[in-house]
Structure formats: C-alpha cells, structure tokens
Design a protein around this motif. Structure first.
Motif, PDB file in Angstrom:
ATOM      1  N   ILE A  35       0.879  -1.178   0.000  1.00  0.00           N
ATOM      2  CA  ILE A  35       0.000   0.000   0.000  1.00  0.00           C
ATOM      3  C   ILE A  35       0.911   1.221   0.000  1.00  0.00           C
ATOM      4  O   ILE A  35       1.785   1.348   0.862  1.00  0.00           O
ATOM      5  CB  ILE A  35      -0.912   0.026   1.258  1.00  0.00           C
ATOM      6  N   THR A  36       0.726   2.095  -0.965  1.00  0.00           N
ATOM      7  CA  THR A  36       1.562   3.294  -1.028  1.00  0.00           C
ATOM      8  C   THR A  36       0.876   4.410  -0.231  1.00  0.00           C
ATOM      9  O   THR A  36       1.009   4.478   0.979  1.00  0.00           O
ATOM     10  CB  THR A  36       1.824   3.696  -2.493  1.00  0.00           C
ATOM     11  N   VAL A  37       0.126   5.267  -0.932  1.00  0.00           N
ATOM     12  CA  VAL A  37      -0.578   6.353  -0.240  1.00  0.00           C
ATOM     13  C   VAL A  37      -2.074   6.146  -0.479  1.00  0.00           C
ATOM     14  O   VAL A  37      -2.492   6.032  -1.635  1.00  0.00           O
ATOM     15  CB  VAL A  37      -0.141   7.734  -0.799  1.00  0.00           C
ATOM     16  N   LEU A  38      -2.838   6.084   0.577  1.00  0.00           N
ATOM     17  CA  LEU A  38      -4.281   5.854   0.424  1.00  0.00           C
ATOM     18  C   LEU A  38      -4.889   6.879  -0.525  1.00  0.00           C
ATOM     19  O   LEU A  38      -4.533   8.064  -0.469  1.00  0.00           O
ATOM     20  CB  LEU A  38      -4.985   5.923   1.786  1.00  0.00           C
ATOM     21  N   THR A  39      -5.810   6.418  -1.344  1.00  0.00           N
ATOM     22  CA  THR A  39      -6.413   7.343  -2.325  1.00  0.00           C
ATOM     23  C   THR A  39      -7.358   8.350  -1.666  1.00  0.00           C
ATOM     24  O   THR A  39      -7.839   9.268  -2.309  1.00  0.00           O
ATOM     25  CB  THR A  39      -7.176   6.555  -3.416  1.00  0.00           C
ATOM     26  N   SER A  40      -7.606   8.167  -0.377  1.00  0.00           N
ATOM     27  CA  SER A  40      -8.437   9.154   0.336  1.00  0.00           C
ATOM     28  C   SER A  40      -7.579  10.316   0.873  1.00  0.00           C
ATOM     29  O   SER A  40      -8.099  11.271   1.445  1.00  0.00           O
ATOM     30  CB  SER A  40      -9.176   8.469   1.485  1.00  0.00           C
ATOM     31  N   LEU A  41      -6.256  10.220   0.712  1.00  0.00           N
ATOM     32  CA  LEU A  41      -5.367  11.303   1.169  1.00  0.00           C
ATOM     33  C   LEU A  41      -4.976  12.189  -0.012  1.00  0.00           C
ATOM     34  O   LEU A  41      -4.708  11.692  -1.093  1.00  0.00           O
ATOM     35  CB  LEU A  41      -4.089  10.718   1.789  1.00  0.00           C
ATOM     36  N   ASP A  42      -4.924  13.488   0.237  1.00  0.00           N
ATOM     37  CA  ASP A  42      -4.478  14.394  -0.819  1.00  0.00           C
ATOM     38  C   ASP A  42      -3.141  15.041  -0.423  1.00  0.00           C
ATOM     39  O   ASP A  42      -2.603  14.749   0.656  1.00  0.00           O
ATOM     40  CB  ASP A  42      -5.548  15.457  -1.121  1.00  0.00           C
ATOM     41  N   ASP A  43      -2.630  15.898  -1.291  1.00  0.00           N
ATOM     42  CA  ASP A  43      -1.322  16.523  -1.042  1.00  0.00           C
ATOM     43  C   ASP A  43      -1.301  17.241   0.303  1.00  0.00           C
ATOM     44  O   ASP A  43      -0.336  17.150   1.053  1.00  0.00           O
ATOM     45  CB  ASP A  43      -1.000  17.546  -2.150  1.00  0.00           C
ATOM     46  N   PHE A  44      -2.403  17.942   0.602  1.00  0.00           N
ATOM     47  CA  PHE A  44      -2.443  18.719   1.844  1.00  0.00           C
ATOM     48  C   PHE A  44      -2.242  17.802   3.050  1.00  0.00           C
ATOM     49  O   PHE A  44      -1.436  18.089   3.942  1.00  0.00           O
ATOM     50  CB  PHE A  44      -3.778  19.478   1.954  1.00  0.00           C
ATOM     51  N   THR A  45      -2.952  16.683   3.067  1.00  0.00           N
ATOM     52  CA  THR A  45      -2.859  15.771   4.215  1.00  0.00           C
ATOM     53  C   THR A  45      -1.484  15.132   4.288  1.00  0.00           C
ATOM     54  O   THR A  45      -0.893  15.003   5.369  1.00  0.00           O
ATOM     55  CB  THR A  45      -3.935  14.660   4.087  1.00  0.00           C
ATOM     56  N   VAL A  46      -0.957  14.733   3.142  1.00  0.00           N
ATOM     57  CA  VAL A  46       0.361  14.100   3.118  1.00  0.00           C
ATOM     58  C   VAL A  46       1.409  15.064   3.675  1.00  0.00           C
ATOM     59  O   VAL A  46       2.259  14.689   4.484  1.00  0.00           O
ATOM     60  CB  VAL A  46       0.710  13.657   1.660  1.00  0.00           C
ATOM     61  N   GLN A  47       1.298  16.340   3.288  1.00  0.00           N
ATOM     62  CA  GLN A  47       2.321  17.296   3.708  1.00  0.00           C
ATOM     63  C   GLN A  47       2.109  17.827   5.128  1.00  0.00           C
ATOM     64  O   GLN A  47       3.057  17.964   5.886  1.00  0.00           O
ATOM     65  CB  GLN A  47       2.375  18.465   2.711  1.00  0.00           C
ATOM     66  N   ASN A  48       0.844  18.074   5.493  1.00  0.00           N
ATOM     67  CA  ASN A  48       0.600  18.717   6.783  1.00  0.00           C
ATOM     68  C   ASN A  48       0.309  17.758   7.927  1.00  0.00           C
ATOM     69  O   ASN A  48       0.498  18.116   9.080  1.00  0.00           O
ATOM     70  CB  ASN A  48      -0.543  19.729   6.649  1.00  0.00           C
ATOM     71  N   GLU A  49      -0.142  16.561   7.610  1.00  0.00           N
ATOM     72  CA  GLU A  49      -0.394  15.608   8.701  1.00  0.00           C
ATOM     73  C   GLU A  49       0.714  14.556   8.778  1.00  0.00           C
ATOM     74  O   GLU A  49       1.201  14.234   9.842  1.00  0.00           O
ATOM     75  CB  GLU A  49      -1.759  14.932   8.511  1.00  0.00           C
ATOM     76  N   LEU A  50       1.119  14.026   7.625  1.00  0.00           N
ATOM     77  CA  LEU A  50       2.194  13.016   7.654  1.00  0.00           C
ATOM     78  C   LEU A  50       3.568  13.677   7.661  1.00  0.00           C
ATOM     79  O   LEU A  50       4.584  13.009   7.837  1.00  0.00           O
ATOM     80  CB  LEU A  50       2.077  12.066   6.445  1.00  0.00           C
ATOM     81  N   LEU A  51       3.588  14.999   7.440  1.00  0.00           N
ATOM     82  CA  LEU A  51       4.829  15.775   7.387  1.00  0.00           C
ATOM     83  C   LEU A  51       5.814  15.236   6.358  1.00  0.00           C
ATOM     84  O   LEU A  51       7.016  15.150   6.594  1.00  0.00           O
ATOM     85  CB  LEU A  51       5.490  15.840   8.776  1.00  0.00           C
ATOM     86  N   VAL A  52       5.267  14.830   5.221  1.00  0.00           N
ATOM     87  CA  VAL A  52       6.103  14.364   4.115  1.00  0.00           C
ATOM     88  C   VAL A  52       6.367  15.562   3.216  1.00  0.00           C
ATOM     89  O   VAL A  52       5.441  16.279   2.827  1.00  0.00           O
ATOM     90  CB  VAL A  52       5.378  13.246   3.318  1.00  0.00           C
ATOM     91  N   ASN A  53       7.637  15.745   2.893  1.00  0.00           N
ATOM     92  CA  ASN A  53       8.022  16.939   2.175  1.00  0.00           C
ATOM     93  C   ASN A  53       7.922  16.770   0.654  1.00  0.00           C
ATOM     94  O   ASN A  53       8.826  17.125  -0.073  1.00  0.00           O
ATOM     95  CB  ASN A  53       9.473  17.251   2.585  1.00  0.00           C
ATOM     96  N   SER A  54       6.845  16.146   0.182  1.00  0.00           N
ATOM     97  CA  SER A  54       6.658  16.007  -1.262  1.00  0.00           C
ATOM     98  C   SER A  54       5.176  15.810  -1.533  1.00  0.00           C
ATOM     99  O   SER A  54       4.377  15.709  -0.610  1.00  0.00           O
ATOM    100  CB  SER A  54       7.460  14.817  -1.795  1.00  0.00           C
TER     101      SER A  54
END
Ligand code: C5P
Length: 232
Positions: free
Chosen positions: A116-135
């Motif tokens: 499983i890579t990134v759930l399709t229910s997550l968007d860029d905003f969530t990936v960057q601001n909640e998971l703190l992923v810098n991409s």
C-alpha cells in the motif's frame, strides 16, 4: 488477461450474506474480489475459504503494518488460504516487507504481496501537513513503490495518477492495482485522487479495484458490465 479479470470487486460489506449476494449477482462475470478487514471482522476469515472454493481469485486487503515478525506470521497464515494477493503498508519499512516476502518465498501457492503506497483518500495537503512528508502524494507514492519493489513485493496499490510514474520507475512487470476508481456516472464518495476505469487502464493499471460504484448501484451487474465495456 481477459478484461473482466482486470476488475477487482471490493466486497466492502459488514456480513457474509450481503457479500455473497453480490458475488451471486455478478456470477461468472466477476473473477476477482477484494476482501478487506471490514468484511473479515464481520464475517470471519472463513469468507476467504468460501470465495476460494467458489473458484474466485481473492485479494486479501489486510493492509498489514506491524513489526516484521508479526507481519510475516500473518502473511504465512493467510497464504495457507490459497488467496491471490495480500496487502501490506510499505510505510511499515523495508525490514517488515522483506520478512513478509521471505516468509512465503518457497510456497507452491504463493500469494502476491502488494504494497500500500498512499491511500487514495489522502491528498497533497494531508500528506504534507499531517504526515509531514516533504513532497506531493504522487512523489511519495512513487518513492514507496520503489521500496516495495526493492524488498520483494510483486506490486503496489496506488492511485491512477501515479501508475505511469510507478511503471517507469519500477518496470512494466511490477503490478499496479488502482482503487479510487469512479466511472463518470458514479458518485465520488470519500475518495479524493480518483480516476475513471478507462483512464486507469489506459495509463497502464493492471487492475482496477471497484467498490461502491458496483456494490451500491441499483443493478450491480449492469454497473459491472458498463465498467467492463468501458475498459475493453
Ligand atoms: O468504494 P470504493 O471503490 O471507493 O472502494 C475502494 C476500495 O479500495 C476500498 O475497499 C478501500 O479500502 C480500498 N483502497 C483504497 N485506497 C487504497 C487502498 C485500498 O481506497 N490506497
């Protein structure tokens, strides 16, 4: 592969009766099913045996994510059910992925391991601001797919927008199964990074995973056949 085998129908139900009633309704048209922990917790793991005994290919979407010993034990137990594939979170780390791959490597009925890579229910905003992923979600998904490939997974589950990049990075033979599939005539629900069945296949998806667009349709078989027609 026949076109109908590219569609994996998600059995997102709470009980055995509703799940099997959809399976009966779709008959021989649907060959592949996805069983996740919603149905497993409602119907028990016997539902996997039931589907396999009906000749169905089953993707057990466990989304495993734990320490290597626990995940490899679970993968080994599930493999005994002769299912087609099992999912595990790539973010569980390379040691976990390698342990899982190693646990089943010599089996005659070896299920595929899909990361499983990134759930399709997550968007860029969530990936960057909640998971703190810098991409972006896409960059992150491609990165995770490369790790999955390196650690012995057979493929990944990723959004349609990432298929091309993943195939470029990991090779054509690396399987990409795409959920979050929404035909133009169906609702978006809680999915954010969606794609139509036709687009997903055109971009190189090996499989599309379709849940509510079929399960919640007034006539599930017609919805299935409409999707089949769109991807053929
Ligand atoms: O109803 P819908 O078509 O949105 O269902 C998609 C299915 O794919 C659900 O069972 C969901 O758990 C699963 N899934 C997903 N995103 C992932 C992996 C699996 O939506 N990255």
């Amino acid at each position: 592969m026949k076109a109908n085998e590219r569609i994996i129908v998600a059995l997102d139900f709470d009980d055995r009766e509703n799940a099997l009633s959809l399976v009966d309704n779709l008959g021989d048209w649907a060959a592949k099913y996805k069983v996740g922990y919603r149905l497993l917790t409602g119907a028990g793991f016997e539902i996997l045996d039931e589907l396999v005994s009906r000749g169905k290919w089953v993707f057990c979407d466990m989304k495993l994510h734990d320490i290597p010993t626990t995940v490899s034990g679970a993968v080994r137990n599930l493999a005994a059910k002769k299912i087609g594939s099992i999912s595990l979170h790539v973010s569980g780390g390379s040691a976990m992925l390698k342990a899982a791959a190693q646990a089943i490597q010599n089996l005659v009925h070896r299920p595929q391991l899909w990361g499983i890579t990134v759930l399709t229910s997550l968007d860029d905003f969530t990936v960057q601001n909640e998971l703190l992923v810098n991409s972006s979600a896409q960059e992150f998904a491609v990165h995770l797919a490369r790790i999955a490939r390196f650690c012995g997974c057979d493929g990944v589950v990723a959004s349609g927008n990432e298929v091309e990049r993943i195939k470029e990075s990991c090779g054509e033979d690396f399987i990409v199964a795409v959920p979050g599939v929404r035909p133009s005539w169906s609702e978006q629900h809680d999915q954010k990074r969606t794609i139509t069945p036709q687009e997903a296949i055109k971009l190189g998806a090996d499989f599309i995973i379709v849940g509510r667009a079929i399960a919640e349709a007034d006539e599930p078989l017609s919805a299935f056949l409409r999707i089949l027609d769109e991807i053929t």
